[in-house]
Design a protein around this motif. Structure first.
Motif, PDB file in Angstrom:
ATOM      1  N   ASP A 192       0.835  -1.212   0.000  1.00 30.78           N
ATOM      2  CA  ASP A 192       0.000   0.000   0.000  1.00 30.78           C
ATOM      3  C   ASP A 192       0.861   1.249   0.000  1.00 30.78           C
ATOM      4  O   ASP A 192       0.554   2.233  -0.695  1.00 30.78           O
ATOM      5  N   GLU A 193       1.949   1.240   0.777  1.00 36.22           N
ATOM      6  CA  GLU A 193       2.834   2.401   0.834  1.00 36.22           C
ATOM      7  C   GLU A 193       3.502   2.643  -0.515  1.00 36.22           C
ATOM      8  O   GLU A 193       3.634   3.790  -0.972  1.00 36.22           O
ATOM      9  N   ILE A 194       3.906   1.570  -1.188  1.00 40.94           N
ATOM     10  CA  ILE A 194       4.534   1.703  -2.499  1.00 40.94           C
ATOM     11  C   ILE A 194       3.543   2.235  -3.519  1.00 40.94           C
ATOM     12  O   ILE A 194       3.879   3.089  -4.359  1.00 40.94           O
ATOM     13  N   THR A 195       2.303   1.775  -3.448  1.00 37.46           N
ATOM     14  CA  THR A 195       1.260   2.269  -4.362  1.00 37.46           C
ATOM     15  C   THR A 195       1.014   3.755  -4.137  1.00 37.46           C
ATOM     16  O   THR A 195       0.845   4.536  -5.086  1.00 37.46           O
ATOM     17  N   ARG A 196       0.990   4.175  -2.869  1.00 36.74           N
ATOM     18  CA  ARG A 196       0.812   5.607  -2.568  1.00 36.74           C
ATOM     19  C   ARG A 196       1.976   6.421  -3.118  1.00 36.74           C
ATOM     20  O   ARG A 196       1.784   7.513  -3.671  1.00 36.74           O
ATOM     21  N   ARG A 197       3.175   5.902  -2.964  1.00 39.02           N
ATOM     22  CA  ARG A 197       4.350   6.603  -3.483  1.00 39.02           C
ATOM     23  C   ARG A 197       4.228   6.821  -4.990  1.00 39.02           C
ATOM     24  O   ARG A 197       4.511   7.909  -5.498  1.00 39.02           O
ATOM     25  N   ALA A 198       3.847   5.777  -5.684  1.00 41.26           N
ATOM     26  CA  ALA A 198       3.722   5.890  -7.139  1.00 41.26           C
ATOM     27  C   ALA A 198       2.687   6.932  -7.522  1.00 41.26           C
ATOM     28  O   ALA A 198       2.897   7.710  -8.472  1.00 41.26           O
ATOM     29  N   ALA A 199       1.593   6.965  -6.795  1.00 41.49           N
ATOM     30  CA  ALA A 199       0.550   7.951  -7.089  1.00 41.49           C
ATOM     31  C   ALA A 199       1.046   9.374  -6.848  1.00 41.49           C
ATOM     32  O   ALA A 199       0.591  10.326  -7.510  1.00 41.49           O
ATOM     33  N   GLU A 200       1.984   9.531  -5.932  1.00 42.79           N
ATOM     34  CA  GLU A 200       2.549  10.850  -5.618  1.00 42.79           C
ATOM     35  C   GLU A 200       3.775  11.161  -6.452  1.00 42.79           C
ATOM     36  O   GLU A 200       4.465  12.157  -6.198  1.00 42.79           O
ATOM     37  N   GLU A 201       4.084  10.305  -7.449  1.00 40.82           N
ATOM     38  CA  GLU A 201       5.250  10.487  -8.335  1.00 40.82           C
ATOM     39  C   GLU A 201       6.557  10.471  -7.557  1.00 40.82           C
ATOM     40  O   GLU A 201       7.509  11.195  -7.862  1.00 40.82           O
ATOM     41  N   ARG A 202       6.617   9.572  -6.541  1.00 43.95           N
ATOM     42  CA  ARG A 202       7.846   9.387  -5.777  1.00 43.95           C
ATOM     43  C   ARG A 202       8.527   8.119  -6.284  1.00 43.95           C
ATOM     44  O   ARG A 202       7.881   7.085  -6.450  1.00 43.95           O
ATOM     45  N   PRO A 203       9.814   8.140  -6.562  1.00 40.44           N
ATOM     46  CA  PRO A 203      10.471   7.069  -7.314  1.00 40.44           C
ATOM     47  C   PRO A 203      10.429   5.687  -6.662  1.00 40.44           C
ATOM     48  O   PRO A 203      10.646   5.525  -5.455  1.00 40.44           O
ATOM     49  N   VAL A 204      10.162   4.698  -7.522  1.00 40.12           N
ATOM     50  CA  VAL A 204      10.176   3.279  -7.167  1.00 40.12           C
ATOM     51  C   VAL A 204      10.905   2.541  -8.289  1.00 40.12           C
ATOM     52  O   VAL A 204      10.644   2.782  -9.466  1.00 40.12           O
ATOM     53  N   LEU A 205      11.813   1.650  -7.933  1.00 41.91           N
ATOM     54  CA  LEU A 205      12.538   0.843  -8.911  1.00 41.91           C
ATOM     55  C   LEU A 205      12.322  -0.632  -8.604  1.00 41.91           C
ATOM     56  O   LEU A 205      12.526  -1.070  -7.469  1.00 41.91           O
ATOM     57  N   GLY A 206      11.933  -1.410  -9.611  1.00 40.20           N
ATOM     58  CA  GLY A 206      11.835  -2.858  -9.468  1.00 40.20           C
ATOM     59  C   GLY A 206      12.888  -3.538 -10.328  1.00 40.20           C
ATOM     60  O   GLY A 206      13.051  -3.198 -11.499  1.00 40.20           O
ATOM     61  N   ILE A 207      13.617  -4.491  -9.724  1.00 37.41           N
ATOM     62  CA  ILE A 207      14.651  -5.237 -10.447  1.00 37.41           C
ATOM     63  C   ILE A 207      14.259  -6.712 -10.466  1.00 37.41           C
ATOM     64  O   ILE A 207      14.034  -7.311  -9.414  1.00 37.41           O
ATOM     65  N   CYS A 208      14.158  -7.286 -11.650  1.00 38.52           N
ATOM     66  CA  CYS A 208      13.850  -8.696 -11.845  1.00 38.52           C
ATOM     67  C   CYS A 208      12.548  -9.060 -11.119  1.00 38.52           C
ATOM     68  O   CYS A 208      11.480  -8.622 -11.525  1.00 38.52           O
ATOM     69  N   GLY A 209      12.584  -9.845 -10.038  1.00 42.94           N
ATOM     70  CA  GLY A 209      11.357 -10.198  -9.340  1.00 42.94           C
ATOM     71  C   GLY A 209      10.590  -8.978  -8.865  1.00 42.94           C
ATOM     72  O   GLY A 209       9.350  -8.961  -8.868  1.00 42.94           O
ATOM     73  N   GLY A 210      11.319  -7.933  -8.442  1.00 49.93           N
ATOM     74  CA  GLY A 210      10.655  -6.701  -8.040  1.00 49.93           C
ATOM     75  C   GLY A 210       9.932  -6.032  -9.189  1.00 49.93           C
ATOM     76  O   GLY A 210       8.841  -5.473  -9.019  1.00 49.93           O
ATOM     77  N   PHE A 211      10.519  -6.079 -10.385  1.00 47.49           N
ATOM     78  CA  PHE A 211       9.874  -5.571 -11.598  1.00 47.49           C
ATOM     79  C   PHE A 211       8.605  -6.363 -11.874  1.00 47.49           C
ATOM     80  O   PHE A 211       7.548  -5.806 -12.195  1.00 47.49           O
ATOM     81  N   GLN A 212       8.688  -7.684 -11.748  1.00 51.01           N
ATOM     82  CA  GLN A 212       7.526  -8.528 -11.991  1.00 51.01           C
ATOM     83  C   GLN A 212       6.369  -8.173 -11.063  1.00 51.01           C
ATOM     84  O   GLN A 212       5.202  -8.181 -11.464  1.00 51.01           O
TER      85      GLN A 212
END
Length: 509
Positions: free
Chosen positions: A322-342
């Motif tokens: 939920d916190e990561i989803t909120r960050r994305a909505a606020e245009e705060r950077p998130v990076l996913g690598i391999c499994g995290g990208f998936q």
């Protein structure tokens, strides 16, 4: 040197220092003009790397080959176990996956694996002057001795002298070293030739009486005491290394400090991806296990994992999703690598890794994922931020990108980035461009240093390991063990406790 020599570095526990000591000995020998190679018969680790010819091996053995200044090969780590749960692991043999097994099923593969281990070590000994072998866990895991491939089973089969390293920073190092030898059967003890104490800080004169008494009790010398050095956790195999103290950023913690939070998945893999970010002055990297750990981060990283669907469920259970989803909505950077990208994709279809059929992803990137039976292993290259990028990939999950802007092999949407490429941040120009982009999006007054070379810093660390061996170990004794094997006539150390005559009896009436 005449003939091929070898030595096994065992440890009292996991994370006692076997990997770094092996690397240090390899670098020390390489400096002497010796053609040397590392070897780990069986490795259980989620940190792996891809060789130039497309084989998957433990990341630590890849690093040790670099310390030895030789090309990493699959035969340096013939058996790699990659846990996917508490009971099941993928078996990677000579760089290719062959099975998913539990502990009991694994036993059915042992004889085949034992033969491959013996052939791999023999091939290395024929090609190199010296092979420095690393054990796994502890050689005193007596419940596993009968099927052992990597510790005393290997030493006995190949007639290897053994040194045992113990971590004094954990406490109880003398009991650990003595107990390790005492629990071994006499034929195994005959190959244990000495000890090394790791991570010592304090007054050497206070340690000396303990070393003398340990030798009196076991008949074996301590070949050296390695001092504590912060930041020598190169390419660790164990997540235990994530609990160790790490250097603070080399800039004050303030407006010019870039804060990166890495989600610590239960099955986190290839967390070495973040080492290159941590090498930057003014960047703080920490590991997060709760939503509060993400609160003030300028960048949240979802790293690799061996259990994408299960760790995604954990991410939701902890509230971090939920916190990561909120960050994305606020245009705060998130990076996913391999499994995290998936996890950032819309949908994950998985009948391979989890065999659950899959799950809904977080839906933060326009992509979908399906898991293929065949594992993708490669060393791709491309460009990012106008800079060349070389990387490596290890995955069953195939990501179908359906929109967004290109980001390496993946995509970016707003402030959310995704890629299956590991190691991209080790490319200095790309890393600086990425961090500058993140700082701009986070509103942070941070500029990456223009002259930091990750490769050069790694070489400096490998040289530091070689220095520790040269300056603090009895290198003459190491040479003798490598050339001549374990000394004859090493005494048998009886286990502590009741006198031998009363063992196995009872006094109850």
């Amino acid at each position: 040197m005449s003939g091929a020599g070898a030595l096994l570095v065992a440890g009292t526990t996991s994370d006692a220092g076997k990997s770094v000591l092996t690397a240090g000995i390899c670098r020390w020998l390489s400096r002497q003009g010796v053609k040397v190679a590392p070897f780990k018969a069986q490795n259980m680790s989620l940190n792996s790397m891809v060789t130039a010819d497309g084989a998957e091996i433990g990341r630590a053995q890849y690093m040790q080959a670099q310390a030895a200044r030789t090309e990493p090969k699959a035969i340096m780590n013939p058996v790699l176990l990659k846990p996917g749960s508490d009971r099941r692991s993928q078996v990677v043999l000579l760089g290719r996956p062959i099975a998913e097994v539990d502990a009991l099923e694994y036993g059915a593969h042992k004889e085949r694996l034992r033969a491959v281990v013996a052939e791999s070590l023999a091939e290395l000994r024929a090609e190199y002057d010296v092979v420095i072998c690393e054990g796994a866990g502890s050689p005193a895991e007596i419940n596993l001795r009968a099927g052992d491939l990597a510790n005393m089973g290997l030493a006995r089969a190949a007639d290897l002298p053994v040194i045992v390293v113990g971590d004094i920073d954990r406490g109880g190092v003398f009991a650990s070293l003595f107990g390790t030898v005492a629990l071994l059967e006499p034929a195994d003890q005959a190959l244990v030739a000495g000890f090394v104490i790791n991570k010592f800080r304090g007054a050497a004169e206070l340690l000396a009486p303990g070393l003398d008494q340990l030798q009196a009790l076991t008949g074996r010398p301590t070949l050296g005491v390695l001092p504590w050095r912060l930041g020598l956790y190169l390419d660790s195999e164990d997540t235990l290394a994530l609990d160790a103290p790490r250097p603070d950023a080399r800039a004050p913690y303030g407006d010019q400090t870039l804060r990166i939070a890495v989600v610590r998945f239960p099955r986190i893999s290839n967390f070495t991806d973040l080492d290159a970010l941590a090498c930057e002055p003014g960047v703080v990297v920490r590991y997060a296990a709760s939503p509060g750990d993400l609160a003030d981060a300028d960048l949240v990283v979802l790293p690799g994992t061996r259990a994408t669907v299960a760790d995604l469920a954990w991410l939701r259970e902890t509230g971090m999703a939920d916190e990561i989803t909120r960050r994305a909505a606020e245009e705060r950077p998130v990076l996913g690598i391999c499994g995290g990208f998936q996890m950032l994709a819309r949908r994950i279809d998985d009948d391979v890794e989890s065999a659950t059929g899959g799950a809904e992803g977080l839906g933060l990137l326009p992509a979908s994922v399906f898991f293929a039976d065949d594992k993708t292993l490669g060393r791709p290259n491309g460009r990012g931020y106008g800079e060349p990028v070389t990387a490596y990939e290890i995955h069953h999950g195939i990501v179908d990108v359906e929109g967004g802007e290109p980001f390496l092999d993946g995509c970016r949407l707003g402030a959310v980035y995704g890629t299956v490429w590991h190691g991209a941040m080790e490319n200095d120009g790309f890393r600086r461009g990425f961090l500058a982009d993140i700082a701009r999006r986070a509103g942070r007054d941070f500029t990456p240093a223009p002259d930091v070379s990750f490769a050069a810093l790694r070489e400096q660390t490998l040289d530091a390991l070689g220095d520790l061996v040269e300056e603090h170990l009895d290198t003459g004794a190491l040479w003798r063990l490598i050339e001549n094997g374990a000394p004859a006539g090493l005494p048998v150390v009886p286990p502590g406790g009741a006198p031998e005559t009363s063992l196995g009896t009872t006094t109850d009436k």
